[in-house]
Design an enzyme around this catalytic site. Structure first.
Site, short mmCIF file in Angstrom:
data_model
loop_
_atom_site.label_atom_id
_atom_site.label_comp_id
_atom_site.label_asym_id
_atom_site.label_seq_id
_atom_site.Cartn_x
_atom_site.Cartn_y
_atom_site.Cartn_z
N ASP A 149 113.36 39.84 6.85
CA ASP A 149 113.24 40.00 5.40
C ASP A 149 113.98 38.86 4.69
OD1 ASP A 149 112.03 42.73 5.65
OD2 ASP A 149 113.95 43.10 6.60
N HIS A 186 115.53 48.31 6.32
CA HIS A 186 114.35 47.49 6.64
C HIS A 186 113.12 48.38 6.42
CE1 HIS A 186 111.64 44.69 8.46
NE2 HIS A 186 111.29 45.55 9.39
N1 LIG Z 1 113.03 44.89 12.35
C1 LIG Z 1 112.00 44.09 12.13
O1 LIG Z 1 112.06 43.22 11.25
C2 LIG Z 1 110.72 44.22 12.90
C3 LIG Z 1 110.51 45.25 13.76
N2 LIG Z 1 109.33 45.38 14.45
C4 LIG Z 1 109.21 46.51 15.39
O2 LIG Z 1 109.42 46.04 16.72
C5 LIG Z 1 108.83 46.95 17.64
C6 LIG Z 1 108.04 46.20 18.72
O3 LIG Z 1 106.95 45.53 18.14
P1 LIG Z 1 105.87 44.76 19.06
O4 LIG Z 1 106.52 43.91 20.08
O5 LIG Z 1 104.90 44.16 18.12
O6 LIG Z 1 105.16 46.00 19.78
P2 LIG Z 1 104.28 46.03 21.10
O7 LIG Z 1 103.56 47.33 21.12
O8 LIG Z 1 103.51 44.77 21.26
O9 LIG Z 1 105.39 46.03 22.25
C7 LIG Z 1 106.27 47.08 22.42
C8 LIG Z 1 106.62 47.16 23.89
O10 LIG Z 1 107.65 48.14 24.02
C9 LIG Z 1 107.39 48.85 25.20
N3 LIG Z 1 108.11 50.11 25.21
C10 LIG Z 1 107.77 51.31 24.67
N4 LIG Z 1 108.69 52.23 24.96
C11 LIG Z 1 109.66 51.62 25.66
C12 LIG Z 1 110.88 52.05 26.25
N5 LIG Z 1 111.27 53.32 26.19
N6 LIG Z 1 111.62 51.14 26.90
C13 LIG Z 1 111.23 49.86 27.02
N7 LIG Z 1 110.08 49.39 26.50
C14 LIG Z 1 109.30 50.27 25.82
C15 LIG Z 1 105.86 49.00 25.21
O11 LIG Z 1 105.37 49.34 26.51
C16 LIG Z 1 105.43 47.60 24.76
O12 LIG Z 1 105.29 46.71 25.86
C17 LIG Z 1 107.99 47.90 16.78
O13 LIG Z 1 108.70 49.11 16.59
C18 LIG Z 1 107.85 47.15 15.46
O14 LIG Z 1 107.60 48.01 14.39
C19 LIG Z 1 108.34 44.47 14.31
C20 LIG Z 1 108.50 43.40 13.45
C21 LIG Z 1 109.69 43.21 12.68
O1 LIG Z 2 106.00 45.89 9.03
C1 LIG Z 2 106.11 46.28 10.21
O2 LIG Z 2 105.80 47.40 10.63
C2 LIG Z 2 106.73 45.34 11.19
C3 LIG Z 2 107.98 44.91 10.56
O3 LIG Z 2 108.96 45.61 10.59
C4 LIG Z 2 107.91 43.73 9.70
O4 LIG Z 2 106.98 42.93 9.79
O5 LIG Z 2 108.83 43.58 8.90
#
Ligand SMILES: NC(=O)C1=CN([C@@H]2O[C@H](COP(=O)(O)OP(=O)(O)OC[C@H]3O[C@@H](n4cnc5c(N)ncnc54)[C@H](O)[C@@H]3O)[C@@H](O)[C@H]2O)C=CC1
Ligand SMILES: O=C([O-])CC(=O)C(=O)O
Length: 331
Positions: free
Chosen positions: A159, A187
């Protein structure tokens, strides 16, 4: 050359990790003289995919990568780690708010808190990326009572980077010439991106951003809502949530925590001590400075009436999310 440190990335077979792992293994996070031993955690059904990621890491031929351990066992993954990127969790899809993920994701962070408590270094630095990140970080810390609460942080750096980039474009300067923009609170779409204390370099001199933008209405409306809704805008366009930019932000967050933020403020979700009248004991994003591996909330800022309302609204949401998460974790 220093001895390697162990670093875990969870969700290692997922899309954020696919960008993040290269940054960690290439020295962009812990510095060009710090080798890393990567622990990669994902769930059992993803071990085949993870094998491909391990092959690709080897094929990168990175001098700082001392070794790789792929696993589906949290206690193996967290053993002796100095840094933990907790990415693994379900991402949201179009039309969802991040807190809609709470019931699916918060148990992961309870279990991982317990595992960190058992086997990680007591000075481990934990960055929670998985959503809802602030509340997941709170739960993770709660279930790891032998590790200081200050060691658990949530990511609002994406952000911050978004806000900095919007302001740079508006003013017409390179992004690094804008600094000290703040993300307050959660967030989520209640976060408050605040440019009132930020400064910009224009023509060699520093100037307050509000003076450089010269459009108060923009800073209170379009700027705020663009940053609040940027994650949703990326999902609407890509049909998947931000990954490249999320990985970059995770690298920035951990690098600044380990190596120091210099003369810049950075925003991190940290355990609230009630600073600026915020609710205590929730993971709230504040402006901080970092040095010697510790963060410190920037003190003494003036909070306008406009800002007060925004800080309170996002704080209220965090208190509610915390209660929901505690209810889920009871059973
Ligand atoms: N804080 C932030 O600014 C942001 C947060 N996110 C969040 O990050 C997270 C991951 O996003 P992506 O990589 O795009 O998702 P993705 O679905 O591509 O990858 C997530 C991975 O986590 C694994 N996973 C699920 N449960 C698990 C567990 N108990 N232990 C270990 N691995 C596990 C899945 O098998 C998958 O490989 C989401 O919750 C998303 O909303 C995404 C973007 C920004
Ligand atoms: O928007 C979402 O769900 C993924 C995320 O946290 C971001 O891009 O800031």
């Amino acid at each position: 050359m220093a001895a390697p440190i162990k670093v875990v990335v969870t969700g290692a077979a997922g899309q954020i990790a696919y960008s993040l792992l290269y940054q960690v293994a290439s020295g962009a996070v812990f510095g060009p003289d710090q080798p890393v031993y990567l622990h990669l955690l994902d769930i059992a059904p993803m071990m085949g995919v993870l094998e491909g990621v391990v092959m690709e890491l080897a094929d990168c031929a990175l001098p700082l990568l001392a070794g790789v351990l792929p696993t589906a066992n949290p206690e193996e993954a967290f053993k002796d780690v100095a840094a933990a990127f907790l990415v693994g969790a379900m991402p949201r899809r179009e039309g969802m708010e991040r807190k809609d993920l709470l019931s699916a994701n918060v148990r992961i962070f309870k279990e991982q808190g317990q595992a960190l408590d058992k086997v990680a270094r007591k000075d481990v630095k934990v960055l929670v990326v998985g959503n809802p990140a602030n509340t997941n970080a709170f739960i993770c810390a709660k279930y790891a009572p032998s590790i200081p609460k200050e060691n658990f942080t949530a990511m609002t750096r994406l952000d911050q980077n978004r806000a900095q980039s919007q302001l740079a474009a508006k003013i017409g300067v390179p992004v690094q010439d804008v600094k000290n923009v703040i993300i307050w609170g959660n967030h989520s779409s209640t976060q408050f991106p605040d440019a009132s204390n930020s400064v910009v370099k224009v023509g060699g001199a520093e100037k307050p951003v509000p003076a450089a933008v010269n459009d108060d209405n923009y800073l209170k409306t379009t700027f705020v809502s663009t940053v609040q809704k940027r994650g949703a805008a990326v999902i609407a366009a890509r049909k998947m949530s931000s990954a490249l930019s999320a990985a970059k932000a995770a690298s920035d967050h951990m690098r600044d925590w380990f190596l120091g933020s210099g003369d810049r403020w950075v925003s991190m979700g940290v355990i609230s001590d009630g600073s600026y009248g915020t609710p205590r004991d929730v993971v709230y994003s504040f402006p901080v400075t970092t040095s010697n591996g510790k963060w410190k909330i920037v003190e003494g800022l003036t909070i306008s009436d406009f800002a007060r309302e925004k800080l309170d609204a996002t704080g209220k949401e965090l208190v509610e999310e915390k209660q929901d998460a505690l209810d889920v974790c009871k059973d």
